[in-house]
Motif scaffolding. Sequence first.
Motif, PDB file in Angstrom:
ATOM      1  N   TYR A  48     -13.288 -46.866  22.957  1.00 52.32           N
ATOM      2  CA  TYR A  48     -14.334 -47.273  22.016  1.00 52.32           C
ATOM      3  C   TYR A  48     -13.762 -47.198  20.598  1.00 52.32           C
ATOM      4  CZ  TYR A  48     -17.040 -46.005  26.152  1.00 52.32           C
ATOM      5  OH  TYR A  48     -17.512 -45.898  27.443  1.00 52.32           O
ATOM      6  N   CYS A  49     -14.307 -48.030  19.722  1.00 56.58           N
ATOM      7  CA  CYS A  49     -13.855 -48.017  18.338  1.00 56.58           C
ATOM      8  C   CYS A  49     -14.997 -47.559  17.432  1.00 56.58           C
ATOM      9  CB  CYS A  49     -13.366 -49.401  17.913  1.00 56.58           C
ATOM     10  SG  CYS A  49     -12.573 -49.425  16.288  1.00 56.58           S
ATOM     11  N   THR A  59     -17.923 -50.840  19.174  1.00 51.51           N
ATOM     12  CA  THR A  59     -17.669 -51.477  20.475  1.00 51.51           C
ATOM     13  C   THR A  59     -18.310 -50.623  21.554  1.00 51.51           C
ATOM     14  OG1 THR A  59     -15.582 -50.324  20.907  1.00 51.51           O
ATOM     15  CG2 THR A  59     -15.453 -52.387  19.630  1.00 51.51           C
ATOM     16  N   ASP A  60     -18.384 -51.190  22.763  1.00 51.57           N
ATOM     17  CA  ASP A  60     -19.084 -50.508  23.856  1.00 51.57           C
ATOM     18  C   ASP A  60     -18.230 -50.437  25.111  1.00 51.57           C
ATOM     19  OD1 ASP A  60     -21.257 -49.156  24.953  1.00 51.57           O
ATOM     20  OD2 ASP A  60     -22.081 -50.998  25.812  1.00 51.57           O
ATOM     21  N   GLU A  62     -15.791 -52.525  25.953  1.00 52.70           N
ATOM     22  CA  GLU A  62     -15.380 -53.831  26.478  1.00 52.70           C
ATOM     23  C   GLU A  62     -13.916 -54.170  26.209  1.00 52.70           C
ATOM     24  OE1 GLU A  62     -17.664 -54.943  22.623  1.00 52.70           O
ATOM     25  OE2 GLU A  62     -17.353 -53.202  23.930  1.00 52.70           O
ATOM     26  N   TYR A  63     -13.240 -53.379  25.359  1.00 50.35           N
ATOM     27  CA  TYR A  63     -11.837 -53.667  25.027  1.00 50.35           C
ATOM     28  C   TYR A  63     -10.908 -52.619  25.637  1.00 50.35           C
ATOM     29  CZ  TYR A  63     -13.835 -56.979  21.761  1.00 50.35           C
ATOM     30  OH  TYR A  63     -14.544 -58.024  21.215  1.00 50.35           O
ATOM     31  N   CYS A  76      -8.224 -55.727  18.388  1.00 51.62           N
ATOM     32  CA  CYS A  76      -8.792 -55.318  19.676  1.00 51.62           C
ATOM     33  C   CYS A  76      -8.048 -56.062  20.792  1.00 51.62           C
ATOM     34  CB  CYS A  76     -10.285 -55.601  19.730  1.00 51.62           C
ATOM     35  SG  CYS A  76     -10.755 -57.306  19.332  1.00 51.62           S
ATOM     36  N   LYS A  78      -7.826 -57.187  24.874  1.00 52.44           N
ATOM     37  CA  LYS A  78      -8.561 -57.368  26.121  1.00 52.44           C
ATOM     38  C   LYS A  78      -7.757 -58.287  27.029  1.00 52.44           C
ATOM     39  CE  LYS A  78     -13.127 -58.554  27.956  1.00 52.44           C
ATOM     40  NZ  LYS A  78     -14.502 -58.991  27.617  1.00 52.44           N
ATOM     41  N   LEU A  85     -11.576 -57.368  14.768  1.00 57.14           N
ATOM     42  CA  LEU A  85     -12.921 -56.911  14.429  1.00 57.14           C
ATOM     43  C   LEU A  85     -12.960 -56.442  12.983  1.00 57.14           C
ATOM     44  CD1 LEU A  85     -13.560 -54.653  17.562  1.00 57.14           C
ATOM     45  CD2 LEU A  85     -14.566 -56.909  17.175  1.00 57.14           C
ATOM     46  N   GLY A  89     -17.994 -54.310  13.206  1.00 53.04           N
ATOM     47  CA  GLY A  89     -17.864 -54.676  14.607  1.00 53.04           C
ATOM     48  C   GLY A  89     -18.032 -56.155  14.872  1.00 53.04           C
TER      49      GLY A  89
END
Length: 204
Positions: A48-49, A59-60, A62-63, A76, A78, A85, A89
């Motif tokens: 998380y960031c 972030t949640d 997802e990366y 970020c 992925k 970002l 965010g």
Amino acid sequence: NDSLFFFQVGRYWGAVNREGKELIPTNYNVYHRISDNFIRLSRDRKHYCYSIPAERLITDGEYDNFYPFSSNKVLCKKDRLLGLLNLDGDLVLPARYNEIQSFNARHYRVKVEQKWGVVSDESVMIIPLEYDYIAPPKGKVCLAKKGFFFGVLNDLGENPVPFEFGRIELFADQALAFKWESMSLFHFDEDGLSKEENAFKKHF
């Protein structure tokens, strides 16, 4: 950053501000400072960031990872591709590039499958992904390579010096371009457009 203080409870880390207000709950196994304004938090193999100026997670999970880019932006990652970002965010660039480097205040040099181009912070393509390399700009112009030859591009994607030279010495207001036994001198105006060209035979 002296506005955020980490503490550990058991195996987990959290953080408070100067007033003792909890900003990051003690839910994370690992924390790592990415830059002055971003922190990576890890829990259960997810990353998380956290944005220090925004005082919240941006972030949640997802990366896959995060890397430093600038004081107000973070890379970020992925599926092995990079995006960008901002402090809130917001997605500046989607995670679709092999490499992202700065170009100017609002444009970025990006690489996809060995080809370089330039995009804006709205992901608008300024310079197409067809160059073998694009150097950082000097003023309004930058050196680029296409195939075996060098040329010059400006920040509008225009081509004031054609891709037909074996070597170019670039300055903000002019370029010395060498081809076989000749040298051409290009002068640029304030918009990075060629306003004059002089050709010379080499005698050295």
